[in-house]
Design an enzyme around this catalytic site. Structure first.
Site, mmCIF file in Angstrom:
data_model
loop_
_atom_site.group_PDB
_atom_site.id
_atom_site.type_symbol
_atom_site.label_atom_id
_atom_site.label_comp_id
_atom_site.label_asym_id
_atom_site.label_seq_id
_atom_site.Cartn_x
_atom_site.Cartn_y
_atom_site.Cartn_z
ATOM 1 N N ASN A 140 -33.174 9.663 15.507
ATOM 2 C CA ASN A 140 -34.004 8.639 14.850
ATOM 3 C C ASN A 140 -33.637 8.420 13.382
ATOM 4 O O ASN A 140 -33.825 9.311 12.554
ATOM 5 C CB ASN A 140 -35.483 9.036 14.928
ATOM 6 C CG ASN A 140 -35.975 9.137 16.358
ATOM 7 O OD1 ASN A 140 -35.480 9.966 17.118
ATOM 8 N ND2 ASN A 140 -36.909 8.288 16.726
ATOM 9 N N SER A 169 -41.129 1.862 10.887
ATOM 10 C CA SER A 169 -41.408 0.491 10.437
ATOM 11 C C SER A 169 -42.840 0.096 10.834
ATOM 12 O O SER A 169 -43.545 -0.554 10.049
ATOM 13 C CB SER A 169 -40.377 -0.492 10.991
ATOM 14 O OG SER A 169 -40.115 -0.249 12.347
ATOM 15 N N TYR A 204 -31.794 1.915 28.657
ATOM 16 C CA TYR A 204 -31.129 2.310 27.406
ATOM 17 C C TYR A 204 -30.412 3.651 27.597
ATOM 18 O O TYR A 204 -29.216 3.769 27.358
ATOM 19 C CB TYR A 204 -32.190 2.422 26.311
ATOM 20 C CG TYR A 204 -31.669 2.759 24.938
ATOM 21 C CD1 TYR A 204 -30.986 1.829 24.164
ATOM 22 C CD2 TYR A 204 -31.893 4.032 24.389
ATOM 23 C CE1 TYR A 204 -30.535 2.142 22.885
ATOM 24 C CE2 TYR A 204 -31.453 4.349 23.105
ATOM 25 C CZ TYR A 204 -30.774 3.396 22.360
ATOM 26 O OH TYR A 204 -30.334 3.713 21.087
ATOM 27 N N ASP A 205 -31.174 4.635 28.073
ATOM 28 C CA ASP A 205 -30.628 6.002 28.156
ATOM 29 C C ASP A 205 -29.417 6.053 29.094
ATOM 30 O O ASP A 205 -28.379 6.624 28.750
ATOM 31 C CB ASP A 205 -31.680 6.977 28.699
ATOM 32 C CG ASP A 205 -32.923 7.055 27.835
ATOM 33 O OD1 ASP A 205 -33.028 6.294 26.855
ATOM 34 O OD2 ASP A 205 -33.805 7.883 28.147
ATOM 35 N N GLU A 206 -29.572 5.459 30.268
ATOM 36 C CA GLU A 206 -28.480 5.555 31.254
ATOM 37 C C GLU A 206 -27.294 4.681 30.844
ATOM 38 O O GLU A 206 -26.144 5.034 31.091
ATOM 39 C CB GLU A 206 -28.973 5.196 32.660
ATOM 40 C CG GLU A 206 -29.965 6.210 33.233
ATOM 41 C CD GLU A 206 -29.360 7.596 33.477
ATOM 42 O OE1 GLU A 206 -28.133 7.744 33.489
ATOM 43 O OE2 GLU A 206 -30.144 8.541 33.660
ATOM 44 N N ASP A 240 -51.334 11.776 21.621
ATOM 45 C CA ASP A 240 -52.158 12.527 20.649
ATOM 46 C C ASP A 240 -51.413 12.787 19.342
ATOM 47 O O ASP A 240 -51.935 13.453 18.439
ATOM 48 C CB ASP A 240 -52.661 13.839 21.274
ATOM 49 C CG ASP A 240 -51.525 14.790 21.641
ATOM 50 O OD1 ASP A 240 -50.351 14.499 21.302
ATOM 51 O OD2 ASP A 240 -51.795 15.826 22.286
HETATM 52 P P1 NAD Z 1 -30.619 -2.874 15.745
HETATM 53 O O1 NAD Z 1 -31.388 -3.394 16.906
HETATM 54 O O2 NAD Z 1 -31.125 -3.157 14.386
HETATM 55 O O3 NAD Z 1 -29.111 -3.358 15.805
HETATM 56 C C1 NAD Z 1 -28.432 -3.620 16.995
HETATM 57 C C2 NAD Z 1 -27.564 -4.848 16.768
HETATM 58 O O4 NAD Z 1 -26.817 -5.114 17.975
HETATM 59 C C3 NAD Z 1 -28.374 -6.098 16.481
HETATM 60 O O5 NAD Z 1 -27.827 -6.774 15.372
HETATM 61 C C4 NAD Z 1 -28.254 -6.933 17.745
HETATM 62 O O6 NAD Z 1 -28.387 -8.312 17.536
HETATM 63 C C5 NAD Z 1 -26.868 -6.530 18.225
HETATM 64 N N1 NAD Z 1 -26.651 -6.730 19.659
HETATM 65 C C6 NAD Z 1 -27.465 -6.379 20.688
HETATM 66 N N2 NAD Z 1 -26.905 -6.739 21.853
HETATM 67 C C7 NAD Z 1 -25.709 -7.321 21.575
HETATM 68 C C8 NAD Z 1 -24.673 -7.913 22.355
HETATM 69 N N3 NAD Z 1 -24.763 -7.957 23.692
HETATM 70 N N4 NAD Z 1 -23.607 -8.429 21.726
HETATM 71 C C9 NAD Z 1 -23.516 -8.391 20.369
HETATM 72 N N5 NAD Z 1 -24.466 -7.851 19.580
HETATM 73 C C10 NAD Z 1 -25.547 -7.319 20.176
HETATM 74 O O7 NAD Z 1 -30.490 -1.289 15.980
HETATM 75 P P2 NAD Z 1 -29.857 -0.158 15.063
HETATM 76 O O8 NAD Z 1 -30.915 0.820 14.786
HETATM 77 O O9 NAD Z 1 -29.107 -0.748 13.953
HETATM 78 O O10 NAD Z 1 -28.869 0.529 16.101
HETATM 79 C C11 NAD Z 1 -27.477 0.322 16.051
HETATM 80 C C12 NAD Z 1 -26.814 1.204 17.104
HETATM 81 O O11 NAD Z 1 -27.114 2.582 16.830
HETATM 82 C C13 NAD Z 1 -27.286 0.915 18.527
HETATM 83 O O12 NAD Z 1 -26.205 1.018 19.398
HETATM 84 C C14 NAD Z 1 -28.262 2.040 18.801
HETATM 85 O O13 NAD Z 1 -28.342 2.364 20.158
HETATM 86 C C15 NAD Z 1 -27.668 3.177 17.987
HETATM 87 N N6 NAD Z 1 -28.701 4.153 17.627
HETATM 88 C C16 NAD Z 1 -29.586 3.880 16.619
HETATM 89 C C17 NAD Z 1 -30.570 4.805 16.325
HETATM 90 C C18 NAD Z 1 -31.570 4.593 15.217
HETATM 91 O O14 NAD Z 1 -32.464 5.411 15.063
HETATM 92 N N7 NAD Z 1 -31.477 3.556 14.416
HETATM 93 C C19 NAD Z 1 -30.677 5.985 17.075
HETATM 94 C C20 NAD Z 1 -29.763 6.193 18.105
HETATM 95 C C21 NAD Z 1 -28.776 5.277 18.360
HETATM 96 N N1 UDP Z 2 -44.830 5.727 18.218
HETATM 97 C C1 UDP Z 2 -46.163 5.697 17.821
HETATM 98 N N2 UDP Z 2 -46.646 4.544 17.296
HETATM 99 C C2 UDP Z 2 -45.885 3.423 17.123
HETATM 100 C C3 UDP Z 2 -44.528 3.455 17.521
HETATM 101 C C4 UDP Z 2 -44.036 4.630 18.073
HETATM 102 O O1 UDP Z 2 -46.882 6.691 17.935
HETATM 103 O O2 UDP Z 2 -46.416 2.413 16.619
HETATM 104 C C5 UDP Z 2 -44.299 6.993 18.760
HETATM 105 C C6 UDP Z 2 -43.520 6.844 20.063
HETATM 106 O O3 UDP Z 2 -44.406 6.931 21.161
HETATM 107 C C7 UDP Z 2 -42.594 8.038 19.981
HETATM 108 C C8 UDP Z 2 -42.284 8.174 18.489
HETATM 109 O O4 UDP Z 2 -43.353 7.496 17.821
HETATM 110 O O5 UDP Z 2 -43.240 9.199 20.418
HETATM 111 C C9 UDP Z 2 -40.959 7.559 18.072
HETATM 112 O O6 UDP Z 2 -40.926 6.240 18.573
HETATM 113 P P1 UDP Z 2 -39.736 5.224 18.254
HETATM 114 O O7 UDP Z 2 -40.000 3.993 19.062
HETATM 115 O O8 UDP Z 2 -39.579 5.077 16.796
HETATM 116 O O9 UDP Z 2 -38.420 5.970 18.761
HETATM 117 P P2 UDP Z 2 -38.049 6.841 20.057
HETATM 118 O O10 UDP Z 2 -39.261 7.047 20.903
HETATM 119 O O11 UDP Z 2 -37.017 6.042 20.747
HETATM 120 O O12 UDP Z 2 -37.590 8.108 19.487
#
Ligand code: NAD
Ligand code: UDP
Length: 352
Positions: free
Chosen positions: A178, A193, A149-151, A210
């Site tokens: 987030n 969630s 994801y990150d890269e 922790d």
């Molecule tokens: P989500 O998983 O609910 O939505 C992602 C959507 O992309 C889904 O509907 C999925 O079906 C679609 N998708 C995945 N791969 C696909 C592909 N190859 N072709 C077409 N559709 C594809 O996630 P989200 O939280 O709504 O995130 C939306 C965007 O925002 C993502 O790019 C995510 O990396 C970015 N983002 C979200 C957050 C957050 O906290 N919600 C944080 C950082 C970045």
């Molecule tokens: N996390 C947790 N319990 C859960 C899900 C996530 O303690 O049931 C922690 C996770 O290890 C991270 C933080 O909550 O430290 C945020 O996790 P999330 O998956 O929401 O997003 P991201 O780690 O990508 O910021």
């Protein structure tokens, strides 16, 4: 100059959590919206609410494959965002970020559309700078469990940067911290969630590690507002704020000018239109669990501790100075206001 209406927007990942909010906002603003999604983590039920709107259409398509069409604006949101989902098929996650970005940028280059790319705070990895500023390069493991994801997202940023320099594509990026709210999938796996569903179901609340790691939680409406403000700015304003400074030789496909030696322009801003979008309110994960339980006093759930997954960032908080300056934007919804709205949404789902 005549303005053609309605403006046409393509939203990749439009059936996901954030995509649903964005489609709704664009429709409310009068756009014609094409929602493109392969439904990997998105849900058709999210977008059924738009089905009767003649300005809305849904295309089931995988953005790793080219997609053609004439749009004014492309919002590239396609990519699973929850660790459990993006780790489910790590190569697909990489291809979605890389080829998905390429396909959006090729379409923009060929048609003149402008692009908003959904990048992420994950590009900072496990940050050594706190709070995170856009000029920080990050601390990312290239071969860890989060790397797909990150890269992928880091390459997408690089690609956007070079399409802007080499092809003059009008591309803007938000590094999203987030974000939560209604339309998150109840089994999404992200912390908010999970905790709400666990509390509603009287199941153990699973803190990984922790619980001292921190996150900064942004309510979805605040993010959508920032995205729209960023996309509404004229290109001249964006270019003035983020001066390119090198490779002015657009539309030749190759950068022939040598990069400037100074890494920062005179105004001290990055040379690429990238903005942190997040809520600077920072909470430990333990504080979050306690806040959810306090809002659901009838829950009999107990907090339990499980192992921390690899490369889990220890702290995260956005510096939003640039977004404030450029967009006049800052988040309005605190965690304690956003959590009850999100809880109300999850209460609609059947309990187990
Ligand atoms: P989500 O998983 O609910 O939505 C992602 C959507 O992309 C889904 O509907 C999925 O079906 C679609 N998708 C995945 N791969 C696909 C592909 N190859 N072709 C077409 N559709 C594809 O996630 P989200 O939280 O709504 O995130 C939306 C965007 O925002 C993502 O790019 C995510 O990396 C970015 N983002 C979200 C957050 C957050 O906290 N919600 C944080 C950082 C970045
Ligand atoms: N996390 C947790 N319990 C859960 C899900 C996530 O303690 O049931 C922690 C996770 O290890 C991270 C933080 O909550 O430290 C945020 O996790 P999330 O998956 O929401 O997003 P991201 O780690 O990508 O910021």
């Amino acid at each position: 100059m005549s303005i053609k209406l309605p403006l046409k927007a393509l939203v990749t990942g439009g059936a996901g959590f954030l995509g649903t909010h964005l489609c709704r906002r664009l429709l409310e603003e009068g756009y014609e919206v094409t929602c493109l999604d392969n439904l990997f983590t998105g849900m058709k039920s999210h977008i059924e609410q738009f089905a009767d709107n003649p300005r809305f259409s849904f295309v089931q398509h995988d953005i790793t494959q080219p997609y053609r069409g004439q749009f004014d604006e492309i919002y590239n949101l396609a990519c699973p965002a929850s660790p459990i989902h993006y780790q489910r098929n790590p190569l697909e996650t990489l291809w979605t970020s890389i080829y998905g970005m390429r396909n959006c940028l090729d379409l923009a280059r060929d048609t003149g559309a402008k692009v908003l790319h959904a990048s992420t705070s994950e590009i900072y990895g496990d940050p050594m700078v706190h709070p995170q500023v856009e000029s920080y390069w990050g601390n990312v493991n290239t071969i860890g469990i989060r790397s797909c994801y990150d890269e992928g997202k880091r390459v997408a940023e690089t690609m956007a940067t070079e399409y802007r320099r080499c092809h003059g594509v009008d591309v803007r990026m938000v590094r999203i911290f987030n974000t939560y709210g209604p339309y998150m999938h109840p089994q999404d796996g992200r912390v908010i969630s999970n905790f709400i569903m666990q509390a509603l179901n009287n199941e153990n609340i699973t803190i990984y590690g922790d619980g001292s790691q921190t996150r900064s939680f942004q309510y979805c409406d605040d993010l959508i507002e920032a995205m729209r403000r960023f996309m509404t700015l004229p290109k001249s304003a964006v270019d003035a704020f983020f001066p390119m400074g090198y490779c002015d030789n657009h539309n030749v496909g190759v950068c022939t000018n040598l990069p400037s030696r100074e890494s920062r322009p005179a105004n001290g801003h990055p040379r690429v239109p990238v903005l942190n979008t997040g809520n600077p309110g920072e909470y430990t994960i333990k504080e979050l669990a306690e806040a959810v339980l306090k809002l659901l006093p009838e829950s009999t759930s107990k907090i339990i501790y499980e192992p921390l997954p690899g490369d889990d960032p220890k702290k995260r908080k956005p510096d939003i100075t640039l977004a404030k300056e450029l967009l006049g934007w800052e988040p309005k919804v605190s965690l304690l206001e956003g959590l009850p709205k999100t809880i109300d949404y999850f209460k609609k789902f059947p309990l187990v």
